[in-house]
Design an enzyme around this catalytic site. Structure first.
Site: not given
Ligand code: PMP
Length: 277
Positions: A31, A50, A144, A176, A200
């Site tokens: 997703y 991505r 993701k 994270e 991620l």
């Molecule tokens: N880490 C995780 C585990 C996430 O689910 C997200 C949100 N998608 C992020 C980091 C932040 O990623 P982004 O800046 O692409 O939204």
């Protein structure tokens, strides 16, 4: 409401999801969440890239070209007259009798929809309270994937502690947040976990690292330890929906002065300048 279903824009009520969709039964899919500011999808190209990478890693064949997906999503935003909100986009491996291996014949199922969401201005201004908890997720957090149980359990733990986010650590190394990337500032240097299989590769993380370099803030893609996290001068989290949110406490312990730090503020201002008005 108009939604994207495979290669068609259609009404939500006209769409049904099969009980044997592998996304539903195995979490076998991927997703993206894409921010829309002022009617424009923000960093759409990066999100689509991505998604394609996640699909390749899981050997899910996207049924049509990414350019077509991009224009369908743009059309979706227009049709729903979305000004400020998010696009949720999901691709499952498809429908087949329930059995673990990849089905021989299945076609990816794509759904995309939009919803209104204001910017989290109060969190950006005041900062967020967090907890620290163990990272119990799998070893391919760079994909993701729809499998979000590790994130769901961590976020629930945060909510039950009246906090907005759970920061995760694996054997004492800060990876994270449950749905955000984490960075710390120590003596003017920005530290964050390297973009490998354990996190991620956040689109917002990338934007912030670029902005930091532009602002002359040295960046080190080295993961802080739990101990370093608590004695950081500043801590912040980043994501598509949270933007760059200052962390003011972890497990009830104050970070820095307990208010958003100066470099976090500087990065917030630089980020704000990127938002289409
Ligand atoms: N880490 C995780 C585990 C996430 O689910 C997200 C949100 N998608 C992020 C980091 C932040 O990623 P982004 O800046 O692409 O939204």
């Amino acid at each position: 409401m108009t939604i994207l279903f495979n290669d068609q824009l259609t009404e939500r009520n006209d769409v049904t999801i099969d009980i044997e969709d592998r996304g539903y039964q195995f979490g076998d899919g991927i997703y993206e969440v894409i921010r829309v500011y002022n009617g424009k999808a923000f960093y759409l190209e990066e999100h689509i890239k991505r998604l394609v990478r996640s699909a390749n890693e899981l050997r899910i064949a996207l049924p049509y070209h990414e350019d077509r997906l991009t224009s369908l999503l743009e059309e979706l935003v227009t049709r729903n007259q979305l000004i400020e909100g998010n696009i949720y986009l999901q691709v499952s491996r498809g429908v087949a009798p329930r059995s673990h291996p990849f089905p021989e014949h299945s076609k990816a199922v794509i759904i995309g929809y939009t919803f209104d969401a204001p910017r989290p201005l109060s969190l950006l201004e005041k900062g967020v309270a967090t907890i620290l908890t163990e990272d119990i997720r799998w070893l391919r957090c760079d994909i993701k994937s729809l499998n979000l149980l590790g994130a769901v359990l961590a976020k629930q733990e945060a909510v039950e502690a009246s906090c907005q986010e759970a920061i995760l650590h694996r054997n004492g190394t800060v990876t994270e947040g449950s749905s955000t990337n984490v960075a710390i500032i120590k003596e003017g240097i920005l530290y964050t976990h390297p973009a490998n299989n354990l996190i991620l590769h956040g689109i917002t993380r990338n934007v912030i690292l670029e902005l930091a370099r532009e602002l002359g803030i040295p960046v080190r893609e080295e993961a802080p330890t739990k101990e370093e996290l608590f004695v950081a001068d500043e801590v912040f989290i980043t994501s598509t929906t949270m933007e760059i949110a200052p962390v003011i406490s972890i497990d009830g312990k104050t970070i820095g002065s307990g208010t958003p730090g100066p470099l976090t503020r500087q990065l917030q201002e630089a980020f704000e300048a990127k938002i289409p008005s």
